[in-house]
Design a protein around this motif. Structure first.
Motif, PDB file in Angstrom:
ATOM      1  N   SER A 225       0.806  -1.227   0.000  1.00  0.00           N
ATOM      2  CA  SER A 225       0.000   0.000   0.000  1.00  0.00           C
ATOM      3  C   SER A 225       0.838   1.276   0.000  1.00  0.00           C
ATOM      4  O   SER A 225       0.298   2.369   0.185  1.00  0.00           O
ATOM      5  CB  SER A 225      -0.930   0.010   1.209  1.00  0.00           C
ATOM      6  N   GLY A 226       2.152   1.126  -0.215  1.00  0.00           N
ATOM      7  CA  GLY A 226       3.008   2.309  -0.258  1.00  0.00           C
ATOM      8  C   GLY A 226       2.736   3.157  -1.481  1.00  0.00           C
ATOM      9  O   GLY A 226       2.239   2.673  -2.507  1.00  0.00           O
ATOM     10  N   GLY A 227       3.063   4.448  -1.387  1.00  0.00           N
ATOM     11  CA  GLY A 227       2.859   5.358  -2.515  1.00  0.00           C
ATOM     12  C   GLY A 227       3.937   6.424  -2.544  1.00  0.00           C
ATOM     13  O   GLY A 227       5.082   6.143  -2.887  1.00  0.00           O
ATOM     14  N   SER A 228       3.571   7.629  -2.145  1.00  0.00           N
ATOM     15  CA  SER A 228       4.535   8.737  -2.171  1.00  0.00           C
ATOM     16  C   SER A 228       5.048   9.112  -0.790  1.00  0.00           C
ATOM     17  O   SER A 228       6.041   9.825  -0.666  1.00  0.00           O
ATOM     18  CB  SER A 228       3.876   9.966  -2.794  1.00  0.00           C
ATOM     19  N   GLN A 229       4.384   8.639   0.260  1.00  0.00           N
ATOM     20  CA  GLN A 229       4.785   9.054   1.602  1.00  0.00           C
ATOM     21  C   GLN A 229       5.984   8.251   2.097  1.00  0.00           C
ATOM     22  O   GLN A 229       6.084   7.050   1.865  1.00  0.00           O
ATOM     23  CB  GLN A 229       3.607   8.912   2.572  1.00  0.00           C
ATOM     24  N   PHE A 230       6.857   8.930   2.799  1.00  0.00           N
ATOM     25  CA  PHE A 230       8.078   8.331   3.341  1.00  0.00           C
ATOM     26  C   PHE A 230       8.369   8.952   4.691  1.00  0.00           C
ATOM     27  O   PHE A 230       7.800   9.993   5.050  1.00  0.00           O
ATOM     28  CB  PHE A 230       9.262   8.535   2.382  1.00  0.00           C
ATOM     29  N   PHE A 231       9.250   8.317   5.454  1.00  0.00           N
ATOM     30  CA  PHE A 231       9.642   8.907   6.741  1.00  0.00           C
ATOM     31  C   PHE A 231      11.155   8.817   6.923  1.00  0.00           C
ATOM     32  O   PHE A 231      11.812   7.866   6.483  1.00  0.00           O
ATOM     33  CB  PHE A 231       8.885   8.269   7.916  1.00  0.00           C
ATOM     34  N   MET A 232      11.674   9.844   7.562  1.00  0.00           N
ATOM     35  CA  MET A 232      13.105   9.970   7.820  1.00  0.00           C
ATOM     36  C   MET A 232      13.333   9.832   9.322  1.00  0.00           C
ATOM     37  O   MET A 232      12.804  10.619  10.111  1.00  0.00           O
ATOM     38  CB  MET A 232      13.613  11.328   7.322  1.00  0.00           C
ATOM     39  N   VAL A 233      14.090   8.816   9.714  1.00  0.00           N
ATOM     40  CA  VAL A 233      14.347   8.559  11.129  1.00  0.00           C
ATOM     41  C   VAL A 233      15.596   9.338  11.554  1.00  0.00           C
ATOM     42  O   VAL A 233      16.669   9.145  10.996  1.00  0.00           O
ATOM     43  CB  VAL A 233      14.534   7.055  11.403  1.00  0.00           C
ATOM     44  N   TYR A 234      15.427  10.227  12.551  1.00  0.00           N
ATOM     45  CA  TYR A 234      16.564  11.011  13.049  1.00  0.00           C
ATOM     46  C   TYR A 234      17.041  10.519  14.412  1.00  0.00           C
ATOM     47  O   TYR A 234      18.080  10.958  14.903  1.00  0.00           O
ATOM     48  CB  TYR A 234      16.182  12.493  13.146  1.00  0.00           C
ATOM     49  N   GLY A 235      16.263   9.598  15.034  1.00  0.00           N
ATOM     50  CA  GLY A 235      16.620   9.145  16.380  1.00  0.00           C
ATOM     51  C   GLY A 235      16.218   7.706  16.628  1.00  0.00           C
ATOM     52  O   GLY A 235      16.470   6.811  15.818  1.00  0.00           O
ATOM     53  N   ASN A 236      15.560   7.474  17.740  1.00  0.00           N
ATOM     54  CA  ASN A 236      15.190   6.118  18.143  1.00  0.00           C
ATOM     55  C   ASN A 236      13.978   5.605  17.368  1.00  0.00           C
ATOM     56  O   ASN A 236      13.057   6.365  17.052  1.00  0.00           O
ATOM     57  CB  ASN A 236      14.878   6.080  19.646  1.00  0.00           C
TER      58      ASN A 236
END
Length: 290
Positions: A225-236
């Protein structure tokens, strides 16, 4: 002419007047001296009282303030980067990506589907997200998630991300910034629903671990179900299960930008998970691909 008796009486009266004046002067001097001493005592006493009360007031205020509202603790962000995961078995090169048009609703932005044929599964792509908070350079890794990289590059070249904002920041538990919703307006009740009008296959694998510096695709609980949204992990991100495709990493320069955004806080946290729109807005003004 005065007689001797008269002169003696006059002299006596004069002497008495002189004695009276001397006694009066001595009394006035004693009264003035006592007054000066009294004033001095009052002044000294006042100073002592002021010092004592000032010290007492300071101590009370400090104790009251510390007991009523402890000072806010600074956001703790780990400095150690998380290594990129590696596939136990490399993917075939080239590979095929099954991009499917999403028929559940209208896409907020009209784009063409990425080419899903002969997609390379080796090599990297350098991308820079230019934003109102600062530039965030990324390195996309085709060996990890070739379809995610193919889609991201296609969307960037179609200017899909231009003008979109990052709508979800997490500072506790999952420390990440989520972006890529073309319909996001900063309203937590509605943000996070938009996409590019198509979905892509999941590319997650068991060895995935999330942490500082990891770039991953967002998705719903439904598979593929992925599309254009993403996430960037900066910590835990210790509690996150390995269900989200990792497709690259964030540069040190980009992590500094994310750290500043995270430290600025969340404007209106969701009571359920504590995430929400970042106080410091991150709006993409352009994406460069090399």
């Amino acid at each position: 002419m005065a007689t001797n008796q008269q002169r003696r009486e006059a002299a006596k009266r004069k002497l008495e007047r002189q004695l009276e004046r001397r006694l009066e002067q001595q009394k006035r001097r004693r009264m003035i001296g006592a007054g000066v001493v009294g004033v001095a005592v009052l002044v000294v006493a006042g100073v002592v009282v002021w010092i004592v009360s000032a010290n007492s007031s300071d101590g009370t205020d400090a104790a009251a303030s510390s007991s009523a509202a402890p000072p806010p603790t600074e956001l703790q962000i780990p400095t150690q980067r998380t290594a990129l995961p590696k596939r136990a078995t490399p993917l075939p090169n080239p590979t095929t990506c099954d991009f499917k048009a999403d028929t559940t609703g209208k896409a907020p932005k009209k784009v063409n589907l990425p080419d899903g044929k002969n997609v390379p599964s080796t090599g990297t792509v350098n991308v820079t997200l230019k934003s109102t908070a600062g530039d965030i350079p990324l390195t996309l890794d085709r060996a990890l998630a070739p379809c995610a990289v193919q889609s991201f590059v296609s969307l960037a070249k179609q200017n899909f991300y231009d003008g979109t904002m990052c709508h979800r920041l997490g500072t506790e538990g999952l420390q990440m910034l989520q972006c890529g919703d073309p319909a996001a307006t900063g309203d937590p009740a509605n943000d996070g629903q938009g996409g590019p009008g198509y979905t892509m296959p999941d590319e997650a694998f068991p060895e995935i671990k999330y942490g500082r510096g990891i770039l991953a695709m967002a998705k719903t609980q439904a598979p593929n179900s992925g599309g254009s949204q993403f996430f960037m992990v900066y910590g835990n991100a210790d509690g996150l299960s390995p269900d989200y495709s990792v497709f690259g990493s964030i540069s040190d320069e980009g992590l500094k930008v994310l750290d500043a955004v995270a430290k600025a806080g969340i404007g209106n946290p969701n009571p359920q998970d504590g995430t929400g729109a970042p106080t410091k807005q991150v709006k993409f003004t352009g994406v460069t691909v090399s």
